[in-house]
Structure formats: C-alpha cells, structure tokens
Enzyme design. Sequence first.
Site, PDB file in Angstrom:
ATOM      1  N   ARG A 181       0.809  -1.233   0.000  1.00 52.02           N
ATOM      2  CA  ARG A 181       0.000   0.000   0.000  1.00 52.02           C
ATOM      3  C   ARG A 181       0.839   1.279   0.000  1.00 52.02           C
ATOM      4  O   ARG A 181       0.419   2.304   0.532  1.00 52.02           O
ATOM      5  CB  ARG A 181      -0.953   0.041   1.205  1.00 52.02           C
ATOM      6  CG  ARG A 181      -2.014  -1.024   1.211  1.00 52.02           C
ATOM      7  CD  ARG A 181      -2.975  -0.828   0.056  1.00 52.02           C
ATOM      8  NE  ARG A 181      -4.141  -1.677   0.146  1.00 52.02           N
ATOM      9  CZ  ARG A 181      -4.255  -2.869  -0.448  1.00 52.02           C
ATOM     10  NH1 ARG A 181      -3.268  -3.369  -1.147  1.00 52.02           N
ATOM     11  NH2 ARG A 181      -5.372  -3.555  -0.353  1.00 52.02           N
ATOM     12  N   CYS A 230     -11.203  -0.513   2.143  1.00 47.64           N
ATOM     13  CA  CYS A 230     -10.697  -0.810   3.484  1.00 47.64           C
ATOM     14  C   CYS A 230     -10.266   0.479   4.179  1.00 47.64           C
ATOM     15  O   CYS A 230      -9.611   1.325   3.572  1.00 47.64           O
ATOM     16  CB  CYS A 230      -9.527  -1.780   3.401  1.00 47.64           C
ATOM     17  SG  CYS A 230     -10.068  -3.469   3.125  1.00 47.64           S
ATOM     18  N   GLU A 301      -5.693   3.413   5.962  1.00 52.09           N
ATOM     19  CA  GLU A 301      -5.430   3.271   4.530  1.00 52.09           C
ATOM     20  C   GLU A 301      -6.208   4.385   3.813  1.00 52.09           C
ATOM     21  O   GLU A 301      -5.743   5.000   2.858  1.00 52.09           O
ATOM     22  CB  GLU A 301      -5.903   1.915   4.037  1.00 52.09           C
ATOM     23  CG  GLU A 301      -5.763   1.832   2.539  1.00 52.09           C
ATOM     24  CD  GLU A 301      -6.137   0.491   1.948  1.00 52.09           C
ATOM     25  OE1 GLU A 301      -5.795  -0.532   2.519  1.00 52.09           O
ATOM     26  OE2 GLU A 301      -6.765   0.504   0.884  1.00 52.09           O
TER      27      GLU A 301
HETATM   28  N1  EPU Z   1     -11.766 -11.447   8.274  1.00 50.98           N
HETATM   29  C1  EPU Z   1     -12.575 -11.628   9.351  1.00 50.98           C
HETATM   30  N2  EPU Z   1     -13.597 -10.751   9.548  1.00 50.98           N
HETATM   31  C2  EPU Z   1     -13.832  -9.716   8.693  1.00 50.98           C
HETATM   32  C3  EPU Z   1     -12.993  -9.524   7.598  1.00 50.98           C
HETATM   33  C4  EPU Z   1     -11.954 -10.409   7.399  1.00 50.98           C
HETATM   34  O1  EPU Z   1     -12.379 -12.528  10.134  1.00 50.98           O
HETATM   35  O2  EPU Z   1     -14.787  -8.964   8.939  1.00 50.98           O
HETATM   36  C5  EPU Z   1     -10.677 -12.404   8.036  1.00 50.98           C
HETATM   37  C6  EPU Z   1     -10.938 -13.230   6.788  1.00 50.98           C
HETATM   38  O3  EPU Z   1     -11.752 -14.334   7.046  1.00 50.98           O
HETATM   39  C7  EPU Z   1      -9.548 -13.616   6.353  1.00 50.98           C
HETATM   40  C8  EPU Z   1      -8.695 -12.426   6.808  1.00 50.98           C
HETATM   41  O4  EPU Z   1      -9.455 -11.723   7.772  1.00 50.98           O
HETATM   42  O5  EPU Z   1      -9.126 -14.762   7.045  1.00 50.98           O
HETATM   43  C9  EPU Z   1      -8.323 -11.507   5.656  1.00 50.98           C
HETATM   44  O6  EPU Z   1      -9.506 -11.009   5.063  1.00 50.98           O
HETATM   45  P1  EPU Z   1      -9.607 -10.750   3.479  1.00 50.98           P
HETATM   46  O7  EPU Z   1      -9.230 -11.972   2.741  1.00 50.98           O
HETATM   47  O8  EPU Z   1     -10.932 -10.142   3.238  1.00 50.98           O
HETATM   48  O9  EPU Z   1      -8.453  -9.736   3.180  1.00 50.98           O
HETATM   49  P2  EPU Z   1      -8.089  -8.361   3.883  1.00 50.98           P
HETATM   50  O10 EPU Z   1      -6.675  -8.484   4.343  1.00 50.98           O
HETATM   51  O11 EPU Z   1      -9.102  -7.942   4.867  1.00 50.98           O
HETATM   52  C10 EPU Z   1      -7.059  -7.248   1.756  1.00 50.98           C
HETATM   53  C11 EPU Z   1      -7.053  -5.833   1.269  1.00 50.98           C
HETATM   54  C12 EPU Z   1      -8.275  -5.591   0.394  1.00 50.98           C
HETATM   55  C13 EPU Z   1      -8.283  -6.587  -0.767  1.00 50.98           C
HETATM   56  C14 EPU Z   1      -8.320  -7.993  -0.174  1.00 50.98           C
HETATM   57  C15 EPU Z   1      -8.315  -9.093  -1.224  1.00 50.98           C
HETATM   58  C16 EPU Z   1      -6.014  -4.452   2.983  1.00 50.98           C
HETATM   59  C17 EPU Z   1      -6.227  -3.510   4.083  1.00 50.98           C
HETATM   60  N3  EPU Z   1      -7.115  -4.918   2.396  1.00 50.98           N
HETATM   61  O12 EPU Z   1      -8.168  -7.360   2.629  1.00 50.98           O
HETATM   62  O13 EPU Z   1      -8.149  -4.292  -0.132  1.00 50.98           O
HETATM   63  O14 EPU Z   1      -9.414  -6.381  -1.592  1.00 50.98           O
HETATM   64  O15 EPU Z   1      -7.159  -8.173   0.670  1.00 50.98           O
HETATM   65  O16 EPU Z   1      -7.069  -9.178  -1.814  1.00 50.98           O
HETATM   66  O17 EPU Z   1      -4.869  -4.766   2.635  1.00 50.98           O
HETATM   67  C18 EPU Z   1      -8.727  -1.965  -0.005  1.00 50.98           C
HETATM   68  O18 EPU Z   1      -7.529  -1.750  -0.093  1.00 50.98           O
HETATM   69  O19 EPU Z   1      -9.569  -1.048   0.045  1.00 50.98           O
HETATM   70  C19 EPU Z   1      -9.177  -3.356   0.058  1.00 50.98           C
HETATM   71  C20 EPU Z   1     -10.424  -3.656   0.245  1.00 50.98           C
END
Ligand code: EPU
Length: 311
Positions: A181, A230, A301
């Site tokens: 990021r 996010c 972010e």
């Molecule tokens: N999780 C939970 N509860 C929630 C949300 C997530 O337990 O409410 C758990 C999921 O089950 C999973 C882990 O947290 O085990 C990670 O969640 P997810 O796969 O949704 O990925 P993330 O790390 O939350 C990141 C990026 C997103 C991107 C996704 C998919 C960041 C801050 N966010 O989300 O980017 O779309 O990976 O690659 O790095 C953005 O930048 O605006 C954004 C949405």
Amino acid sequence: MILTPVQIREISGLVKKPVSVGVPLSRYTSFRIGGPADLVVEPKSSDELRSLLCYVSEGKIPYLVLGAGTNVLFLDEGFRGVVIRMSQMGRFEIQENRKEPAKVTVGAGVPLQFVVGGMARLGWKGTEALCGIPGSFGGAIATNAGASGLWIGQLLSQVKMMSIAGQELILERENLEYCYRHMELPPNNVVLEGTLILNRGDPESIQADLEKARTARRRTQPIGRLSAGCVFKNPSEDRPAGAIIDRLGFKGETVGDAQVSDLHANFIINRGRATAAQVMELIERIRAKVKDQEGIDLELELRMVGAPTKA
Ligand code: EPU
C-alpha cells in the site's frame, strides 16, 4: 472561499472544461461524503495540467489532486482551494510487437477496471488480480493498489509524473520503490500516466481468473454499498485489520448513518446520510479499542483530507 473572483476567472481560462464552483465533494467520492470545494477543475491534457499547477504553486493557492475518490474521506467543511480532478487524463495506448510483451500506457484518469477488463478481452495477462479494485489508474499507482498478493508496482515499466513547476519526470522500473500500500514517489509531483508490461495469455483462462476474483470479492466485501474500501492497513500479513475489528465485535456498529460493514469489518458503509464527523468517530472508537485490547496502533489506509490525521 479563499479564491477571489479574479482567480476563479483566471483558472477557468486555463482549462477547456467548465470549472465547478462550490460543489459538494460528496459528488466525487465513492463514500458520497464531503462538503463543498471552492473550485473543482478537470484538465484534459498535460498542457492544461501544467498551467494549473504553475498557477496554484505561484499563487500559493492550496490545491489537491483527486483521482476517482474511492479511497478518500473529505471533511464536512469541504476544501478551501482548488481540487484538480484527473478524470479527463484518459490516454490509452498499446504497443505490441509479436514476440515481446505488450507495453500499455495508461493515463492517470482511466478507471483501473477499464484497464483490467480491456486487457483481459484482448488476451493480455497480468492484471487479473487487480479485478474489482475501484479507482483510477493514477490513484492505483500512487497508492500501489493491489489484491491477492499482486501490487500494481510489480507490473509497471515506468511512471510519468509532473512536478508543480510543470516539469515532466519519468521514473523507470528500476527506480520504482514500493511496498504494501505504498509507492515511493517524489513529493510535489502528480502521476500523469504509467506503462504496464503484459504477456500474452489465453483469453478464456484470463476471463475465468477475473470471474473468480469477482466472485471472491462479492462474497467477502460490501460491493455496491457506499464506502471507501478498506479503512485501515493490515498491521501485518498474519493480522488483517478486518479480522481484529471483527473479533472485537464491531460489525454492524453505527454512529449516525456510518456503519461498520456486517460483511467485512474493515469497511465503513455510508447508509445514506453519513457525515465525515460520524465516520471519524467510528474510526476513533475502533482505534481506541484495538489499541486498548490488542496493543496495536491501526494505521489508516483511507486518506482523510483536511483533518489532522494520525496516520
Ligand atoms: N476477516 C474476518 N472478519 C472480517 C474480515 C476479514 O475474520 O470482517 C478475516 C478473513 O476471514 C480472512 C482475513 O481476515 O481470514 C483476511 O480477510 P480478506 O481476505 O478479506 O483480506 P483483507 O486483508 O481484509 C485485503 C485488502 C483488500 C483486498 C483484499 C483481497 C487491505 C487492508 N485490504 O483485505 O483491499 O481487496 O485483501 O485481496 O490490505 C482496499 O484496499 O480497500 C481493500 C479492500
């Protein structure tokens, strides 16, 4: 309003597209939040952008460069100065040479999803993981947008920028520094365009990868709701912010019309009439509890404009 009628007239004379005076910034953000900007201008060429940047820098007029507004929270007070929207900077050029990868040069204002969809249809492989990320190409470069382990920085062969003095600067691949990021770019420069290097692929399998990415996103993120993506960066790969916030019981929590998404706890939704103040209060509640219970300082972010930020 800090701009004088003369300044507004002079700025209007620098661009072909009519300028907008006092329009709410909510119109230009995916959150649909934000008070009025003194002036919004949309340059259509590098020459127009150069004239604008020189004018605001010489006059010491506050300005702000805006992409598609998908990762930003504007204050309810709006913005005193000139908002330069990059939406009209729409260059799109593919250079291909049978045996080599294609070089695709894209203007800052082109929607990232236009690039992802277009490349897939033409059978150029590489951008599939970026499927579904909202925002403009320039914004994606400036924030090194990415998903599923791929960052846009990895696909770029060069980035063209313009300084506030109007000078163009090209950063070649070997000089691009980026991490999660974050793209290390020289200060006081605006991203004009970027060039991707993409290899040929099988159109059917590229389309299948896109569909997979879309389905995963629809299942886990509040697509179609008003949000800015996010809110917080993940503190580390094994500690995603969404999981921490979820565990602390924030899903569904509201302040006015601002609500932590029921689907993904790292999203705040505008249920209709949320204000920036309400979003900020929710953010502060989350930060305080995460700090208290987990000892972690969550970093934003989301880019807050005009507010004293802690990130
Ligand atoms: N999780 C939970 N509860 C929630 C949300 C997530 O337990 O409410 C758990 C999921 O089950 C999973 C882990 O947290 O085990 C990670 O969640 P997810 O796969 O949704 O990925 P993330 O790390 O939350 C990141 C990026 C997103 C991107 C996704 C998919 C960041 C801050 N966010 O989300 O980017 O779309 O990976 O690659 O790095 C953005 O930048 O605006 C954004 C949405």
